[in-house]
Design a protein around this motif. Structure first.
Motif, short mmCIF file in Angstrom:
data_model
loop_
_atom_site.label_atom_id
_atom_site.label_comp_id
_atom_site.label_asym_id
_atom_site.label_seq_id
_atom_site.Cartn_x
_atom_site.Cartn_y
_atom_site.Cartn_z
N PHE A 1 1.01 -1.21 0.08
CA PHE A 1 -0.17 -0.08 -0.39
C PHE A 1 1.03 1.53 -0.18
O PHE A 1 2.02 0.96 0.27
CB PHE A 1 -1.22 -0.08 1.53
CG PHE A 1 -0.41 0.06 2.72
CD1 PHE A 1 -0.25 1.62 2.96
CD2 PHE A 1 0.48 -0.86 3.13
CE1 PHE A 1 0.60 1.54 4.30
CE2 PHE A 1 1.02 -0.95 4.16
CZ PHE A 1 1.01 0.22 5.14
N ALA A 2 0.14 2.51 -0.31
CA ALA A 2 0.70 4.05 -0.09
C ALA A 2 -0.02 4.35 0.56
O ALA A 2 -1.17 4.06 0.21
CB ALA A 2 1.67 4.21 -1.50
N VAL A 3 0.42 6.11 1.11
CA VAL A 3 0.12 7.09 1.69
C VAL A 3 0.49 7.97 0.87
O VAL A 3 1.30 8.33 1.39
CB VAL A 3 0.20 6.60 3.30
CG1 VAL A 3 -0.86 8.05 4.21
CG2 VAL A 3 -0.20 5.78 4.05
N LYS A 4 -0.32 8.45 0.72
CA LYS A 4 -0.14 9.46 -0.43
C LYS A 4 -0.80 11.27 0.08
O LYS A 4 -1.80 10.95 0.60
CB LYS A 4 -0.35 9.42 -1.72
CG LYS A 4 0.31 8.07 -2.29
CD LYS A 4 -0.12 8.59 -3.66
CE LYS A 4 1.28 6.62 -4.36
NZ LYS A 4 2.70 8.27 -4.81
N VAL A 5 -0.21 12.02 -0.48
CA VAL A 5 -0.04 13.57 0.43
C VAL A 5 -1.20 14.07 -1.43
O VAL A 5 -0.21 14.80 -2.14
CB VAL A 5 0.06 14.05 1.27
CG1 VAL A 5 -1.07 15.75 1.48
CG2 VAL A 5 0.76 13.76 2.23
N TYR A 6 -2.66 14.85 -1.27
CA TYR A 6 -2.93 15.31 -2.76
C TYR A 6 -3.38 17.08 -1.84
O TYR A 6 -4.32 17.21 -0.58
CB TYR A 6 -4.09 14.88 -3.12
CG TYR A 6 -3.83 13.34 -3.44
CD1 TYR A 6 -2.97 13.27 -5.03
CD2 TYR A 6 -3.70 12.26 -2.55
CE1 TYR A 6 -3.10 12.56 -5.61
CE2 TYR A 6 -3.15 11.34 -3.42
CZ TYR A 6 -3.15 11.28 -5.15
OH TYR A 6 -2.07 9.71 -5.26
N ASP A 7 -2.88 18.22 -2.72
CA ASP A 7 -3.97 19.12 -2.24
C ASP A 7 -4.83 19.57 -2.75
O ASP A 7 -5.26 18.47 -2.95
CB ASP A 7 -2.35 20.62 -2.89
CG ASP A 7 -2.94 20.57 -4.85
OD1 ASP A 7 -2.94 20.01 -5.40
OD2 ASP A 7 -1.52 20.69 -5.44
N SER A 8 -5.46 20.82 -2.23
CA SER A 8 -6.55 20.85 -3.37
C SER A 8 -6.73 20.64 -4.40
O SER A 8 -8.47 20.71 -5.14
CB SER A 8 -7.59 22.16 -2.63
OG SER A 8 -6.01 23.28 -3.37
#
Length: 415
Positions: A56-63
């Motif tokens: 799995f991966a945990v990713k951060v996305y902007d608006s």
């Protein structure tokens, strides 16, 4: 009948459970749409629950939906996980204030992209050894036996920029052992004791290095020489790197300067620099260990300007087929994907491996590949080179036409 001269282009899609998470305790549901509000310099901690075994991966996305950071990617059997975000993006810059989503994505897959070239392949090679991309997404393939570099557009059509053709031939032996392309489109080719620099049309401009003679340790004012570079890589600070496994050395130059003038540092011994690698575009270098280690690991180095530091080596991966931890061997290709992921090609046994660098340690993620000639099933006979697009969407893989090994005369598909 076996198809000759193909380059496979593999598009991988992150397919699986994809949700948003917020600060605090999180239980995954497909409808989850919470966001983390970033204000000031706080550290955000995400506690993830109800996980299932797998990669799995945990990713951060902007608006705007852009991925700004992969926080972690790995294989795990844990049902809960705590992930910390220091509010920095992939390039270690503090992010702007605003709303961000943290998404959990599970089950990485590789899918052959048949829209590229002809059914996902390019033809016309003898024995491709390496490939790389430029800043426009153009593809450069080094065909060692043909003594030539081929250039293609992102869709796989020929890029006829070398005097009306897409083929750029070496003037004479020795042929190039490795290539790289910089942000301006200049091409670098390692041959003999030098690294030759060409403009985007294939015209030679100057060379870097030259035989080190009686100064292999760079201890005299005549520093800057090298011997038999078999891998080269670039960073964004105008540095070029080269490795010489036979001499257990790696070196760096200012690539704007000719011959030995740009010599910065010479590294010997530690980390066992091999002939396959990549950089993160900044100051990190990832190299397969040398042939005398059976190419059995990936070593991490840090370019500190005037010196080089060996950090660590990883030699394990998660074997999806066997469902256990495996040990690397016969690594022939390494590529950084721009978000902490490192792709590795094993020639024998056939494996396409992904690991993840957190900045502090390496984590096994997953693996693909089986012996065979069916590209759609991710099968290979003799995989050799690999490069990942820096947006994390595509993998480009070459298979040469040489025998598998000294003891196995089965030849690859040259694709």
């Amino acid at each position: 009948m076996r198809k000759q001269g193909m380059v496979m282009v593999l598009f991988f899609a992150l397919i699986g459970c994809c949700v948003s998470a917020s600060y605090g305790e999180v239980n995954f549901s497909v409808e989850g749409r919470n966001t983390a509000s970033v204000a000031g310099n706080e550290m955000l901690v995400f506690r993830l629950g109800n996980l299932v075994a797998g990669d799995f991966a945990v990713k951060v996305y902007d608006s705007s939906g852009n991925c700004v950071r992969t926080l972690i990617e790995k294989y795990s059997t844990d049902t809960q996980l705590e992930v910390v975000w220091n509010l920095r993006d992939t390039y270690r810059r503090t992010v702007q204030k605003g709303n961000y989503q943290v998404r959990y994505v599970a089950g990485l897959r590789l899918v052959l992209d048949k829209s590229f070239g002809k059914d996902g392949v390019l033809t016309g090679f003898s024995s491709p050894k390496q490939l790389c991309l430029d800043s426009q997404g153009n593809i450069y393939v080094l065909d060692f036996k043909a003594g030539a570099i081929f250039k293609f557009k992102p869709d796989g059509s020929p890029a006829n920029d070398f005097n009306g053709t897409n083929k750029f031939a070496a003037p004479s032996a020795p042929y190039w052992q490795a290539i790289a392309v910089d942000e301006e489109g200049k091409i670098y080719g390692a041959a003999g004791h030098e690294i030759y620099v060409y403009d985007g049309r294939g015209t030679k401009m100057y060379y870097i290095g030259g035989f080190f003679g009686d100064d292999p340790e760079w201890k005299t004012p005549n520093r800057g020489g090298f011997a038999y570079p078999s891998w080269i890589g670039l960073n964004a600070d105008f540095h070029i790197y080269a490795s010489s496994p036979g001499y257990t050395r790696m070196a760096a130059w200012d690539r704007r300067k000719p011959m030995k003038e740009g010599g910065l540092w010479m590294h010997a011994g530690a980390g066992c620099p091999g002939d396959a690698g990549d950089t993160d575009g900044n100051n990190i270098i990832y190299l397969a260990t040398a042939y005398y280690t059976n190419k059995s690991g990936i070593a991490k180095f840090i370019d500190k300007g005037n010196t080089c530091e060996f950090v660590k080596t990883i030699n394990t991966y998660y074997d999806k087929t066997q469902k256990n931890i495996g040990y690397m061997a016969d690594i022939n290709g390494v590529s950084f994907d721009g978000a902490g992921g490192i792709w590795v090609v094993e020639r024998a046994p056939v494996k396409i491996i992904k690991i993840f660098n957190t900045g502090f340690r390496f984590l096994p993620v997953t693996s693909f590949g089986l012996p065979g000639n069916d590209a759609e099933k991710i099968e290979f006979i003799t995989p050799r080179g690999i490069t990942a697009s820096r947006d994390g969407r595509y993998l480009f893989i070459v298979e040469d036409g040489d025998p598998i090994s000294a003891t196995n005369s089965t030849t690859g598909l040259a694709r």
